[in-house]
Design a protein around this motif. Structure first.
Motif, PDB file in Angstrom:
ATOM      1  N   THR A 234      -4.284   5.618   3.442  1.00  0.00           N
ATOM      2  CA  THR A 234      -5.766   5.256   3.222  1.00  0.00           C
ATOM      3  C   THR A 234      -6.439   4.410   2.330  1.00  0.00           C
ATOM      4  OG1 THR A 234      -5.359   7.117   0.798  1.00  0.00           O
ATOM      5  CG2 THR A 234      -5.625   7.920   3.593  1.00  0.00           C
ATOM      6  N   GLU A 235      -7.470   4.230   2.072  1.00  0.00           N
ATOM      7  CA  GLU A 235      -8.186   3.059   1.554  1.00  0.00           C
ATOM      8  C   GLU A 235      -8.050   3.176   0.197  1.00  0.00           C
ATOM      9  OE1 GLU A 235      -9.139   0.532   2.507  1.00  0.00           O
ATOM     10  OE2 GLU A 235      -8.862   0.598   4.446  1.00  0.00           O
ATOM     11  N   ASP A 236      -8.184   4.686  -0.289  1.00  0.00           N
ATOM     12  CA  ASP A 236      -7.577   5.268  -1.342  1.00  0.00           C
ATOM     13  C   ASP A 236      -6.597   4.800  -2.389  1.00  0.00           C
ATOM     14  OD1 ASP A 236     -10.270   6.133  -1.722  1.00  0.00           O
ATOM     15  OD2 ASP A 236      -9.545   8.316  -0.901  1.00  0.00           O
ATOM     16  N   GLN A 237      -5.345   4.627  -1.172  1.00  0.00           N
ATOM     17  CA  GLN A 237      -3.968   5.031  -1.639  1.00  0.00           C
ATOM     18  C   GLN A 237      -3.718   3.464  -1.798  1.00  0.00           C
ATOM     19  OE1 GLN A 237      -2.029   6.846   1.696  1.00  0.00           O
ATOM     20  NE2 GLN A 237      -1.507   9.036   0.681  1.00  0.00           N
ATOM     21  N   LEU A 238      -4.907   2.484  -1.234  1.00  0.00           N
ATOM     22  CA  LEU A 238      -4.431   0.920  -1.462  1.00  0.00           C
ATOM     23  C   LEU A 238      -3.907   0.256  -2.736  1.00  0.00           C
ATOM     24  CD1 LEU A 238      -6.038  -0.111   2.311  1.00  0.00           C
ATOM     25  CD2 LEU A 238      -3.708  -0.255   1.535  1.00  0.00           C
ATOM     26  N   ASP A 239      -4.738   1.179  -3.500  1.00  0.00           N
ATOM     27  CA  ASP A 239      -4.414   0.559  -4.428  1.00  0.00           C
ATOM     28  C   ASP A 239      -3.104   0.743  -5.689  1.00  0.00           C
ATOM     29  OD1 ASP A 239      -7.614  -1.494  -4.508  1.00  0.00           O
ATOM     30  OD2 ASP A 239      -8.305   0.564  -4.460  1.00  0.00           O
ATOM     31  N   ARG A 246       0.486  -3.019   0.463  1.00  0.00           N
ATOM     32  CA  ARG A 246      -0.417  -2.616   1.245  1.00  0.00           C
ATOM     33  C   ARG A 246      -0.247  -4.042   2.303  1.00  0.00           C
ATOM     34  NH1 ARG A 246      -1.987  -5.645  -3.389  1.00  0.00           N
ATOM     35  NH2 ARG A 246      -2.308  -3.587  -4.231  1.00  0.00           N
ATOM     36  N   LYS A 250      -1.672  -2.000   6.413  1.00  0.00           N
ATOM     37  CA  LYS A 250      -3.156  -3.131   6.657  1.00  0.00           C
ATOM     38  C   LYS A 250      -2.628  -3.294   7.428  1.00  0.00           C
ATOM     39  CE  LYS A 250      -5.556  -5.164   2.469  1.00  0.00           C
ATOM     40  NZ  LYS A 250      -6.269  -5.951   2.068  1.00  0.00           N
ATOM     41  N   GLN A 253      -2.687  -0.384   9.966  1.00  0.00           N
ATOM     42  CA  GLN A 253      -3.534  -0.078   9.933  1.00  0.00           C
ATOM     43  C   GLN A 253      -4.781  -0.245  11.763  1.00  0.00           C
ATOM     44  OE1 GLN A 253      -7.060  -0.594   6.940  1.00  0.00           O
ATOM     45  NE2 GLN A 253      -8.388   0.595   7.706  1.00  0.00           N
ATOM     46  N   PHE A 296      -4.442   9.287   7.280  1.00  0.00           N
ATOM     47  CA  PHE A 296      -4.804   8.588   6.864  1.00  0.00           C
ATOM     48  C   PHE A 296      -5.706   8.559   8.444  1.00  0.00           C
ATOM     49  CE2 PHE A 296      -5.032   5.176  10.201  1.00  0.00           C
ATOM     50  CZ  PHE A 296      -5.211   3.825   9.659  1.00  0.00           C
ATOM     51  N   SER A 299      -8.770  10.692   7.175  1.00  0.00           N
ATOM     52  CA  SER A 299     -10.011   9.358   6.021  1.00  0.00           C
ATOM     53  C   SER A 299     -10.064   8.599   7.649  1.00  0.00           C
ATOM     54  CB  SER A 299      -9.164   8.834   5.310  1.00  0.00           C
ATOM     55  OG  SER A 299      -8.276   7.863   6.399  1.00  0.00           O
ATOM     56  N   GLU A 300      -9.743   8.387   8.484  1.00  0.00           N
ATOM     57  CA  GLU A 300     -10.265   7.089   9.168  1.00  0.00           C
ATOM     58  C   GLU A 300     -11.254   7.845  10.493  1.00  0.00           C
ATOM     59  OE1 GLU A 300     -10.685   3.772   9.579  1.00  0.00           O
ATOM     60  OE2 GLU A 300      -9.069   3.960   7.470  1.00  0.00           O
TER      61      GLU A 300
END
Length: 524
Positions: A234-239, A246, A250, A253, A296, A299-300
């Motif tokens: 998810t976007e929150d997990q990318l960091d 990463r 992507k 995704q 994922f 969240s989408e």
């Protein structure tokens, strides 16, 4: 009755064999044949349907299966309609279907072959209609009949889902998404009724091809990688992951985004047409095993997504359940009051029958009656001449045994044996239960294995010369492990990796030193 449910997929053919006994399914076995592995055995122009048929024929020859065979006709050769029938009689509803259907299709009824499933809705009925072109179906039927692979039920995937969910405690509105190899199918369900379906030409095969092209590996290697190492973030997990992870997330995704957009469009159309949103999305199919795909998609789509995991799927591992779900539902749907649609009706009726012919039935009954008479006579003779003497002998032996000192049976209880032998049996059961409990207590003291968590940790973490394990402790299932490294970045990578691991209630310690990392989790 033995049931062989076959899922004819574009990636593989799945066989699920079971026995239906008193509304319960008894698992007998399962098998998967991957089409790509045997494709070289056929000519290049051989169709997928022909390969399916050869696989089924070979399986039936090897297994010598006898019972009811079920499989589905391919979705690309059928279409469906949903009809509301304003009558409260099943017979009238069946008579109304052809007239309603003729108004809803762009061709004549004489050019199609269809089958229907009726669903009771209060005072009215609704009908789920599956349609095939008559010319195609006639050729397909003759091909199956000539090759000896004609099943008892030739159904549709949508019809299977309808029959399966009708017997389960499903309520509200939800969607079942089957992520297949070449296509993905979505079925929208409201109050245990399939009311719309959609198909898109995107499945696990697209992910295989993208992985193979990006990393310059073969398709076979890409499939293995997808099943074992692929993941979504998810976007929150990318960091919280490494740069390489990463980039891969992507890539995945972008690959699956067309499916996400289709699901959003289908869900919006459902809300507009039927006036209510869906509560959950249940995913199945081989690609539903990809790590973190549920989070994922949740969240989408902003809709709770989880695996479609019915209980009592015996004989299958957690990884196999999504792949064999359709074949399992074919078997389980045999218990439903809503019958699966079957294209083998009318002049296409299958030769399979659940009943025995009258001639065979009378033959079997007469022989069974004669055998029963003979057995009854033998049992009477055995009772008169043998059993009575054996009973007396057993009574003497039991009387002698219960007098043994080590059994500690009082004389008062010993005297009860003649008039109330059940009391002695209950007494012995109590003593036996006490002994078993003592044995279990002793055995449980030796069954604690504090190294299980260490083995689990070592299997998950790859060897790294820059990271050392300094401390390991397992107290009553509560595990504490301390790592150290001269390179703090290595510990950060390890920490990110551990977050994605299968560790129950994983927590990280408050280490003041950047060269150390402490974790806590439960030994499961």
């Amino acid at each position: 009755m033995n049931i062989l449910a076959i899922d004819l997929g574009s990636y593989s053919v799945k066989f699920y064999e079971c026995r239906l006994e008193r509304k319960q399914l008894k698992y007998l076995g399962h098998r998967e044949v991957i089409i790509a592995k045997i494709r070289s055995q056929f000519a290049p122009e051989t169709t997928t349907n022909e390969i399916h048929n050869e696989i089924v024929k070979s399986y039936l020859k090897q297994s010598q299966f006898e019972g009811k065979i079920i499989y589905q006709i391919q979705e690309q050769f059928t279409s469906s309609r949903y009809l509301e029938l304003p009558v409260n009689s099943r017979k009238k509803a069946e008579q109304m279907i052809p007239f309603q259907l003729e108004e809803d299709i762009p061709y004549s009824l004489k050019d199609i072959h269809f089958t229907s499933t009726l669903i009771k809705n209060g005072e009215n009925f609704s009908a789920l209609i599956s349609i095939a072109q008559l010319d195609y179906f006639d050729n397909y039927y003759n091909y199956l009949e000539s090759s000896g692979t004609l099943p008892a039920i030739l159904t549709t995937e949508m019809g299977v889902i309808q029959s399966f969910i009708d017997q389960k405690a499903y309520s509200g509105s939800f969607c079942v998404v089957d992520i297949g190899h070449e296509t993905t199918k979505a079925y929208f369900i409201h109050n245990r009724e399939v009311i719309s379906s959609h198909l898109t030409n995107l499945g696990g095969k697209v992910l295989d091809e993208i992985i193979a092209q990006t990393y310059q590996i073969s398709i076979d290697e890409a499939i293995i990688y997808k099943h074992e190492n692929c993941f979504f973030l998810t976007e929150d997990q990318l960091d919280d992951v490494t740069g390489e992870q990463r980039e891969f997330a992507k890539l995945m995704q972008q690959a699956i985004m067309p499916l996400v957009l289709d699901l959003k469009r289908w869900e919006l159309g459902y809300r507009v047409k039927f006036g209510n949103p869906i509560d959950n999305i249940y995913i199945t199919g081989g690609s539903s095993n990809i790590n973190n795909i549920e989070n994922f998609l949740t969240s989408e789509l902003n809709i709770k997504v989880q695996k479609f995991d019915p209980p009592k799927m015996d004989g299958l591992t957690e990884m196999e359940k999504p792949q064999f779900l359709l074949s399992y539902m074919m078997s389980a749907a045999q218990r439903s009051s809503t019958l699966m649609p079957n294209f083998l009706t009318g002049k296409y009726t299958s030769g399979f029958s659940d009943s025995i012919s009258l001639h065979s039935l009378s033959f079997i009954l007469s022989r069974a009656l004669m055998l029963m008479v003979v057995l009854s006579a033998l049992m009477m003779i055995d009772r008169v001449f043998f059993l009575n003497s054996k009973n007396d002998e057993l009574d003497r032996r039991i009387t002698k045994v219960i007098k043994a000192d080590n059994l500690e049976i009082s004389r008062r209880d010993q005297r009860k044996y003649r008039r109330d032998p059940e009391s002695i049996l209950r007494l012995m059961k109590r003593k036996n239960s006490m002994v078993k409990q003592e044995v279990k207590t002793i055995q449980s003291a030796t069954e604690v294995n504090a190294t299980n968590a260490l083995v689990q940790l070592s299997e998950y973490i790859t060897r790294n010369e820059l990271v050392n394990m300094d401390f390991y402790e397992n107290k009553n299932g509560s595990v504490r492990v301390k790592f150290s490294s001269k390179e703090p970045k290595e510990l950060e990578v390890l920490k990110s990796h551990l977050k994605l691991g299968p560790f129950e209630k994983l927590e990280f310690g408050d280490d003041k030193n950047e060269n150390s990392l402490t974790i806590n989790f439960l030994d499961n």
